[in-house]
Design a protein around this motif. Sequence first.
Motif, mmCIF file in Angstrom:
data_model
loop_
_atom_site.group_PDB
_atom_site.id
_atom_site.type_symbol
_atom_site.label_atom_id
_atom_site.label_comp_id
_atom_site.label_asym_id
_atom_site.label_seq_id
_atom_site.Cartn_x
_atom_site.Cartn_y
_atom_site.Cartn_z
ATOM 1 N N GLY A 10 -4.526 -2.640 7.335
ATOM 2 C CA GLY A 10 -4.846 -1.385 8.016
ATOM 3 C C GLY A 10 -5.979 -1.576 8.998
ATOM 4 O O GLY A 10 -6.537 -2.647 9.146
ATOM 5 N N GLY A 115 2.838 -1.469 15.006
ATOM 6 C CA GLY A 115 2.560 -1.399 13.575
ATOM 7 C C GLY A 115 3.795 -1.074 12.761
ATOM 8 O O GLY A 115 4.628 -0.259 13.173
ATOM 9 N N LEU A 117 5.509 0.583 9.396
ATOM 10 C CA LEU A 117 5.181 1.759 8.585
ATOM 11 C C LEU A 117 5.873 1.773 7.237
ATOM 12 O O LEU A 117 5.257 2.124 6.234
ATOM 13 N N GLY A 248 9.161 -0.112 12.014
ATOM 14 C CA GLY A 248 7.863 0.016 12.663
ATOM 15 C C GLY A 248 8.036 0.462 14.101
ATOM 16 O O GLY A 248 9.151 0.662 14.579
ATOM 17 N N ILE A 267 -0.820 4.836 13.823
ATOM 18 C CA ILE A 267 0.117 4.403 12.776
ATOM 19 C C ILE A 267 -0.639 4.073 11.498
ATOM 20 O O ILE A 267 -0.234 4.458 10.395
ATOM 21 N N ALA A 268 -1.758 3.370 11.633
ATOM 22 C CA ALA A 268 -2.557 3.019 10.458
ATOM 23 C C ALA A 268 -3.062 4.269 9.752
ATOM 24 O O ALA A 268 -3.038 4.366 8.514
ATOM 25 N N ALA A 271 -0.211 5.992 7.947
ATOM 26 C CA ALA A 271 0.137 5.295 6.711
ATOM 27 C C ALA A 271 -0.855 5.576 5.596
ATOM 28 O O ALA A 271 -0.488 5.578 4.407
ATOM 29 N N VAL A 287 6.040 3.264 1.742
ATOM 30 C CA VAL A 287 5.116 2.989 2.839
ATOM 31 C C VAL A 287 4.537 1.591 2.661
ATOM 32 O O VAL A 287 3.947 1.280 1.631
ATOM 33 N N HIS A 289 2.354 -0.778 5.321
ATOM 34 C CA HIS A 289 1.804 -0.851 6.672
ATOM 35 C C HIS A 289 1.464 -2.283 7.070
ATOM 36 O O HIS A 289 0.978 -3.062 6.263
ATOM 37 N N ASP A 291 -0.542 -4.041 10.592
ATOM 38 C CA ASP A 291 -1.160 -3.808 11.884
ATOM 39 C C ASP A 291 -0.398 -4.565 12.965
ATOM 40 O O ASP A 291 0.587 -5.267 12.697
#
Length: 317
Positions: A10, A115, A117, A248, A267-268, A271, A287, A289, A291
């Motif tokens: 993240g 990113g 997800l 993503g 996006i981070a 999430a 979920v 995530h 980066d």
Amino acid sequence: MVTSRRLMLGGTLALPALAARAQDRPIQIHVGFAAGGNIDLAARMAAPFLEKYLGPGNQIIVANKPGAGGMLMLNEVAAAAPDGRTAALVSFPALVTALYDNTPRYRVDSFAYAGLLTDEPYTVFVGNDTPYRSLRDLVAAARAAPETVTIAGAGVGGAPHLAMMAIERAAGVKFTWVPTQGAAQAMQLVQGGHVAGSISTVSLTVRAHQQGALRVVAIMERERWDKAPDLPTGAEQGVAVVAGSARGFALPAATPPAIIARWEEAIARTAADPEFRGMAERDFVIVRHMDRPTMTRFVGDQARIYGEIWRATPWRQ
């Protein structure tokens, strides 16, 4: 508990709004499949959170652009203006497999990957009116009468199709693949009795299974899922295949780094948002995530892996 197949990272960058000169039109998140499928549902779930974290004036609409297993949408997004107003929720391995069995106008480096997800395992499911009570039953029927058992799913060469091919190789059987414009259409064919079964992610199928709308006969994961512990794995039934779909966000490659950074942070934050995670838990969405750097490496790995598979066993003749 479902085992993690992806790395989770993240970030916590500051997040100004996108450039005002581009805010005269909504942001479009393109989805390469028809409405109602698992990718479409994930995009619509994420959209209001991305709106919030991208900042004021950034209305988001989800635009469904089905066709050619998502390739037509990817062609369009790759050629879009690099102003941060056009993005795609891309699915893997579909983005890379189209490079081998079609002639797309994009390449892996046609996009900036902002990113990852979600990342979910697949299930194999059948209609309630079929005689199949397990994956063993489905495999036995295909072994007894090759190419007579029909399995529907999104496109040709996408993740569901390749998952079916992996089952065929592991079990030594042959199904007949029926391509559709998305997972929702495949589910309709199953429920209408037009095909025997289909393959799709847990977010689309587990609730329907629990409600009695269809029958999940296997989860394509290494171990049972704690949210649906009654669902056996393929390995328990003699078919040790692990498969799923990761999703993503991608933007045109020429998009300025500052805009990509804002998307990456949005996006981070989506999430990590407790409300988003609560909705995902409710709707069986997993979920996971990544980066931007991690997703970019992941895409490169996917291209290499599926290139090797294509050269060894092409999925389109």
